[in-house]
Design a protein around this motif. Structure first.
Motif, short mmCIF file in Angstrom:
data_model
loop_
_atom_site.label_atom_id
_atom_site.label_comp_id
_atom_site.label_asym_id
_atom_site.label_seq_id
_atom_site.Cartn_x
_atom_site.Cartn_y
_atom_site.Cartn_z
N LEU A 23 24.33 71.12 148.26
CA LEU A 23 25.22 71.11 149.42
C LEU A 23 25.12 72.41 150.21
CD1 LEU A 23 27.51 69.89 151.11
CD2 LEU A 23 29.13 70.78 149.40
N GLU A 24 25.16 73.54 149.53
CA GLU A 24 25.12 74.83 150.23
C GLU A 24 23.78 75.05 150.92
OE1 GLU A 24 26.17 77.71 147.28
OE2 GLU A 24 28.29 77.10 147.23
N GLU A 25 22.69 74.63 150.29
CA GLU A 25 21.40 74.78 150.94
C GLU A 25 21.26 73.80 152.10
OE1 GLU A 25 17.98 76.40 152.03
OE2 GLU A 25 19.26 77.17 150.43
N ALA A 26 21.87 72.61 151.97
CA ALA A 26 21.84 71.63 153.06
C ALA A 26 22.54 72.18 154.29
CB ALA A 26 22.48 70.32 152.61
N VAL A 27 23.63 72.91 154.10
CA VAL A 27 24.34 73.52 155.22
C VAL A 27 23.41 74.47 155.96
CG1 VAL A 27 26.20 75.11 155.86
CG2 VAL A 27 26.65 73.28 154.21
N ARG A 28 22.73 75.34 155.22
CA ARG A 28 21.80 76.28 155.85
C ARG A 28 20.63 75.55 156.51
NH1 ARG A 28 23.45 79.34 151.20
NH2 ARG A 28 21.91 78.28 149.90
N PHE A 29 20.11 74.55 155.82
CA PHE A 29 18.95 73.79 156.30
C PHE A 29 19.26 73.08 157.61
CE2 PHE A 29 16.58 69.67 156.09
CZ PHE A 29 15.31 70.17 156.30
N GLU A 36 17.99 66.11 162.15
CA GLU A 36 16.73 65.38 162.06
C GLU A 36 15.85 65.94 160.94
OE1 GLU A 36 16.17 68.50 165.37
OE2 GLU A 36 17.75 67.20 164.58
N GLY A 37 16.24 67.06 160.35
CA GLY A 37 15.50 67.62 159.23
C GLY A 37 15.41 66.63 158.07
N ARG A 40 13.19 65.60 152.21
CA ARG A 40 12.02 66.04 151.42
C ARG A 40 11.78 67.54 151.62
NH1 ARG A 40 9.16 62.17 148.98
NH2 ARG A 40 9.47 60.00 149.66
N GLU A 41 11.96 68.01 152.84
CA GLU A 41 11.79 69.44 153.11
C GLU A 41 12.92 70.23 152.46
OE1 GLU A 41 10.28 72.94 154.24
OE2 GLU A 41 9.30 70.98 154.44
N LEU A 42 14.12 69.66 152.47
CA LEU A 42 15.25 70.30 151.79
C LEU A 42 14.96 70.44 150.30
CD1 LEU A 42 18.17 71.36 151.63
CD2 LEU A 42 18.94 68.97 151.52
N ALA A 43 14.41 69.40 149.70
CA ALA A 43 14.07 69.44 148.27
C ALA A 43 13.05 70.54 147.99
CB ALA A 43 13.53 68.08 147.83
N ILE A 116 26.84 71.86 167.26
CA ILE A 116 26.07 71.55 168.46
C ILE A 116 24.98 70.52 168.15
CG2 ILE A 116 24.51 72.49 170.20
CD1 ILE A 116 27.44 73.26 170.56
N SER A 117 24.29 70.71 167.03
CA SER A 117 23.21 69.79 166.66
C SER A 117 23.73 68.37 166.44
CB SER A 117 22.51 70.29 165.39
OG SER A 117 21.56 69.35 164.94
#
Length: 214
Positions: A23-29, A36-37, A40-43, A116-117
């Protein structure tokens, strides 16, 4: 002769710890690349398998929903609603205090960029958050202005709401300049926010508001 230090084994994460890490990395990502990210890139960023994400979050939409809760709803402070209604202070003072605290809470890279995104996609997250702002801040503030101006009670009009949306937009634009456009803010943020609110109230006149409320 001393023996060389042995490398410590990496502590295995519990399911709850792994979920929080994702979750925390997803926020940054998502703050960096938008919604649209790809997961798989998050993983890859997390050095885990793609399937590991879906063991904790059944879909990308479910992950985005958790990001929304983590970044937005969990930061909402219920004392803001009480502050807006505190008639021991002038409405201007209340709004200055609110926006100073609000800016301290939400003027962050991840918060602003995700907001915004997500507004450019069909997730509806900004609309949901702005509905909270409308119901708990904008409409009560407009009603308090009526009271302060000794005007009759009644349903708050769209025109009256727009007055305070203008204030909210002016304050939030400070964050947009800083975190979206990466422009320099000459003064410190609290001073800029407080000045924005005070200038807004200097521009309000009884005749203006009476006209809007009629």
């Amino acid at each position: 002769m001393s023996m060389p230090a042995q490398p410590q084994k990496r502590k295995n994460m519990t399911g709850e710890e792994r979920e929080q890490q994702i979750l925390e990395e997803a926020v940054r990502f998502f703050a960096e690349v938008g919604f649209e990210g790809q997961t798989r890139e998050l993983a890859k960023r997390l050095s885990i398998t793609h399937a590991a994400i879906y063991r904790h979050f059944p879909s990308k939409d479910a992950l985005i929903e958790r990001v929304y809760e983590h970044v937005y709803t969990k930061r909402w402070r219920t004392n803001w609603e009480t502050l807006i209604l505190d008639r021991t202070k002038s409405l201007e003072q209340r709004m200055v205090e609110f926006y100073l605290d609000y800016a301290d809470c939400v003027f962050e890279y991840e918060w602003v960029r995700i907001f915004i995104s997500s507004g450019m996609k069909s997730y509806g997250l900004p609309q949901r958050y702005l509905a909270i702002i409308r119901n708990k801040i904008i409409i009560p503030a407009a009603a308090e202005l009526r009271f302060q101006l000794n005007q009759p009670e009644g349903p708050i009009t769209e025109e009256e709401q727009e007055v305070f949306w203008g204030l909210h937009g002016s304050v939030f634009y400070i964050a947009i300049r800083k975190f979206i456009y990466d422009t320099h803010i000459n003064e410190d943020i609290p001073t800029t926010v407080a000045n924005t609110v005070r200038v807004f109230f200097k521009g309000l006149t009884s005749s203006d508001i009476s006209h809007r409320a009629s």
